[in-house]
Every structure is written in structure tokens, then in C-alpha cells.
Enzyme design. Structure first.
Site, PDB file in Angstrom:
ATOM      1  N   ASN A  97      35.127   9.752  -4.872  1.00  0.00           N
ATOM      2  CA  ASN A  97      35.806  10.249  -3.677  1.00  0.00           C
ATOM      3  C   ASN A  97      35.423   9.407  -2.463  1.00  0.00           C
ATOM      4  OD1 ASN A  97      33.272  11.575  -4.013  1.00  0.00           O
ATOM      5  ND2 ASN A  97      33.866  13.215  -2.615  1.00  0.00           N
ATOM      6  N   GLU A 112      39.317  11.316  -8.854  1.00  0.00           N
ATOM      7  CA  GLU A 112      40.336  11.131  -9.892  1.00  0.00           C
ATOM      8  C   GLU A 112      41.424  10.176  -9.401  1.00  0.00           C
ATOM      9  OE1 GLU A 112      39.063  13.930  -8.691  1.00  0.00           O
ATOM     10  OE2 GLU A 112      39.105  15.566 -10.163  1.00  0.00           O
TER      11      GLU A 112
HETATM   12  N1  THU Z   1      36.946  16.156  -4.767  1.00  0.00           N
HETATM   13  C1  THU Z   1      37.214  15.235  -5.726  1.00  0.00           C
HETATM   14  O1  THU Z   1      36.934  14.041  -5.562  1.00  0.00           O
HETATM   15  N2  THU Z   1      37.823  15.671  -6.855  1.00  0.00           N
HETATM   16  C2  THU Z   1      38.153  16.960  -7.119  1.00  0.00           C
HETATM   17  O2  THU Z   1      38.805  17.244  -8.104  1.00  0.00           O
HETATM   18  C3  THU Z   1      37.681  18.022  -6.204  1.00  0.00           C
HETATM   19  C4  THU Z   1      37.287  17.561  -4.859  1.00  0.00           C
HETATM   20  C5  THU Z   1      36.310  15.687  -3.527  1.00  0.00           C
HETATM   21  C6  THU Z   1      37.233  15.688  -2.314  1.00  0.00           C
HETATM   22  C7  THU Z   1      36.250  15.790  -1.179  1.00  0.00           C
HETATM   23  O3  THU Z   1      35.811  14.474  -0.848  1.00  0.00           O
HETATM   24  C8  THU Z   1      35.075  16.560  -1.774  1.00  0.00           C
HETATM   25  O4  THU Z   1      35.222  16.515  -3.176  1.00  0.00           O
HETATM   26  C9  THU Z   1      35.019  18.028  -1.318  1.00  0.00           C
HETATM   27  O5  THU Z   1      36.226  18.664  -1.535  1.00  0.00           O
END
Ligand code: THU
Length: 128
Positions: free
Chosen positions: A39, A52
């Protein structure tokens, strides 16, 4: 190396200064290639991207479009479920039976499938 270990490794590179919640994702394609993503948050919060989405972008950039297996990991008390938007993104590139491994940093894993995560998915057939 298990796919979840690739996800664990790329998670270290996550840019999550706002949520402090680092996520890693790894995709294996039919060719055996592995693509990873983390992320990446932005001070303009909605501009951030999920792990993802990063892994999918890396796969497409390499000219591959078919997910054979995907794993996601975070430091959560239970194996992290992909958010709704990521379920839709994954379903774009994976058939219903594709295994999705969800993991925690502590080592717990849970294996589910694309269809279990997104039953009744909207897909291109609905646009015919
Ligand atoms: N996040 C992801 O990278 N994937 C997910 O499926 C759930 C949430 C990240 C987005 C954000 O940077 C952090 O987790 C908190 O929501």
C-alpha cells in the site's frame, strides 16, 4: 518461497505514514512469475492505493493478466480480508476458484477463494 512470504517481504516497503497499517500482496501467474505490491498512501488520503492494486499493476506492467494465486498480509489480529474495491480488482484478473491466502504477521493464514470473497461479481458478461 511461499507466496505469503513474498507478500510479507514487500509489506516492509509499504508507505503508510497516515494509517500506520502496512499491507503486502503477492500474485503468482500461470507462468510461475511472482508480482508484489504494497500500500502507498498519500497526504490527500483518497489518492492512496492498496497493496493488491500495486501487485496487479506490476503484473500488468509485465504483460501478464491472469492471476493463478494471490496472497495478502498485514499486522492484523486475524488474517486480513481484502477491501471491497480490491475484491473487484482481483476478480477482473482471476477465475472464481483462484485461491486467496490471507495472513497475519504473527503467522496465521486462511485460504479462501475469489468467489467466496466476491459472490455474484459484476463482470464483462453483464455488459453484453
Ligand atoms: N489496505 C490495503 O492495502 N489492502 C486492503 O485490502 C485493505 C486496506 C490499505 C489501504 C490503507 O493504506 C490501509 O490499508 C488502511 O486502510
Amino acid at each position: 518461497m511461499d507466496l505469503i512470504e513474498h507478500a510479507r517481504a514487500v509489506r516492509e516497503n509499504a508507505h503508510a505514514p497516515y494509517s500506520k497499517f502496512k499491507v503486502g500482496a503477492a500474485i503468482k501467474t500461470a507462468s510461475g512469475a511472482v508480482f508484489s505490491g504494497c500500500n502507498v498512501e498519500n497526504v490527500a488520503y483518497p489518492e492512496g492505493t492498496c497493496a493488491e492494486a500495486g501487485a496487479i499493476a506490476a503484473m500488468c506492467a509485465a504483460g501478464e493478466y491472469e492471476i493463478a494465486e494471490i496472497a495478502v498480509i498485514a499486522d492484523s489480529p486475524t488474517p486480513i480480508p481484502p477491501c471491497g474495491g480490491c475484491r473487484q480488482k482481483i476478480a477482473e484478473f482471476a477465475n472464481a476458484a483462484v485461491p486467496v491466502t490471507l495472513g497475519t504477521i504473527a503467522g496465521e493464514t486462511q485460504v479462501t477463494s475469489v468467489s467466496a470473497l466476491l459472490p455474484g461479481a459484476f463482470d464483462a458478461s453483464h455488459m453484453a
